[in-house]
Design an enzyme around this catalytic site. Structure first.
Site, PDB file in Angstrom:
ATOM      1  N   HIS A   1      40.127  38.837  41.027  1.00 45.03           N
ATOM      2  CA  HIS A   1      39.576  37.623  41.629  1.00 45.03           C
ATOM      3  C   HIS A   1      39.864  36.399  40.767  1.00 45.03           C
ATOM      4  O   HIS A   1      40.209  35.327  41.283  1.00 45.03           O
ATOM      5  CB  HIS A   1      38.067  37.767  41.847  1.00 45.03           C
TER       6      HIS A   1
ATOM      7  N   HIS B   1      39.928  38.624  52.412  1.00 48.67           N
ATOM      8  CA  HIS B   1      39.694  39.110  51.051  1.00 48.67           C
ATOM      9  C   HIS B   1      40.815  40.029  50.590  1.00 48.67           C
ATOM     10  O   HIS B   1      41.180  40.013  49.407  1.00 48.67           O
ATOM     11  CB  HIS B   1      38.349  39.833  50.925  1.00 48.67           C
TER      12      HIS B   1
ATOM     13  N   ASP C   1      42.870  39.444  47.135  1.00 52.68           N
ATOM     14  CA  ASP C   1      43.197  40.462  46.137  1.00 52.68           C
ATOM     15  C   ASP C   1      44.699  40.564  45.913  1.00 52.68           C
ATOM     16  O   ASP C   1      45.175  40.719  44.770  1.00 52.68           O
ATOM     17  CB  ASP C   1      42.674  41.828  46.579  1.00 52.68           C
TER      18      ASP C   1
ATOM     19  N   HIS D   1      44.346  47.964  45.752  1.00 58.09           N
ATOM     20  CA  HIS D   1      44.847  47.613  44.421  1.00 58.09           C
ATOM     21  C   HIS D   1      45.956  48.574  43.989  1.00 58.09           C
ATOM     22  O   HIS D   1      46.911  48.166  43.327  1.00 58.09           O
ATOM     23  CB  HIS D   1      43.714  47.617  43.397  1.00 58.09           C
TER      24      HIS D   1
END
Length: 276
Positions: A78, A235, A239, A261
């Protein structure tokens, strides 16, 4: 175009979502070509951990970086996203522990503070790497691909893989010419599924989590209320911007679906091999 750093230092603190500890970060201006560097100031002497794809050591529920001495810093995505999204190239980030604060689950706090302190243009040109052919990485049914482009743009799809009746797939698009990171991407909060909470806590994760730190997707509703109809895909895009900022600046058209991720960093490694 020239490189930029922040004009003044600033400090923010908050809960670290996984450990539950209070965490503090201080962002400082940095010299040209420094890039993004983390410093573990809770250690004596402090340890430097460079924000680059080769230092990624863990991608479970966040992105963790580790230096050659074995010291780590986690939940960097973030902050990385805010720094990149606000156009900052060089910054040193002090953190007083292994995990950065989650704030409200978005990057708004950091992005807004960067806007408040302002930036300093540095007399060193900013350069971009370029892609000359398509690059694609897959993991299960999820994928990320990059196409040659004269700018950086993103198109990210959130997939309703849990088949929740009231939830649909979402698609979000972003580029730095037509859109504004601070208002369009930074407010989008992290999320988890209600049925995952006990499992994650049993693994020592999300120990500090509450509804002040993100979104919970239940079987019948999402709470608290969404900031955007497509906040989940926004979001995911937030990321992705943060994870791809582990590479040098580049131009490409990025398209992804079902991102994580793990997939982001796998893609970043493959992308780096093909940027010139």
């Amino acid at each position: 175009m020239y490189q930029k750093t922040i004009r003044n230092s600033f400090t923010l603190d908050g809960i670290a979502i996984h450990s539950g500890n209070v965490s503090e970060i201080t962002l400082h201006s940095a010299q040209p070509n420094t890039g993004i560097v983390f410093r573990r100031v809770d250690l004596d002497p402090y340890e430097i951990i460079e924000a680059r794809i080769g230092n990624v050591s863990n991608t479970e529920r966040c992105t963790q970086l580790k230096n050659k001495q074995g010291y780590a810093v986690s939940m960097v995505e973030h902050t990385m996203s805010a720094v990149c999204g606000m156009g900052i190239d060089n910054v040193i980030i002090d953190v007083n522990g292994e995990e950065l604060p989650i704030f409200d689950g978005s990057s708004s706090y950091i992005a807004a503070k960067i806007l408040e302190v302002g930036y300093l243009q540095q007399e060193v040109p900013k350069t971009y790497l370029h892609l000359h052919h398509k690059v694609r990485v897959e993991h299960g049914t999820s994928f990320l691909e990059a196409h040659p482009s004269s700018m950086i743009s993103y198109c990210v799809c959130f997939k309703n893989e849990h088949k929740i009746a009231y939830l649909s797939d979402q698609i979000s698009n972003f580029n730095f010419i037509e859109n504004d990171y601070l208002t369009d991407i930074a407010p989008a909060r992290t999320f988890c599924f209600e049925k995952e909470i006990m499992y994650l806590r049993s693994k020592g994760l999300i120990q500090g989590a509450s509804l002040e730190h993100g979104i919970v997707i239940g079987e019948k509703r999402i709470y608290p209320n969404l900031r955007f109809p497509d906040e989940l895909s926004r979001h995911k895009l937030l990321d992705l911007i943060g994870d791809l900022a582990l590479n040098p600046s580049f131009h490409a058209e990025i398209i992804g679906s079902g991102t994580s991720h793990y997939l982001n960093t796998l893609f970043a490694r493959e992308l780096l091999k093909n940027l010139r």
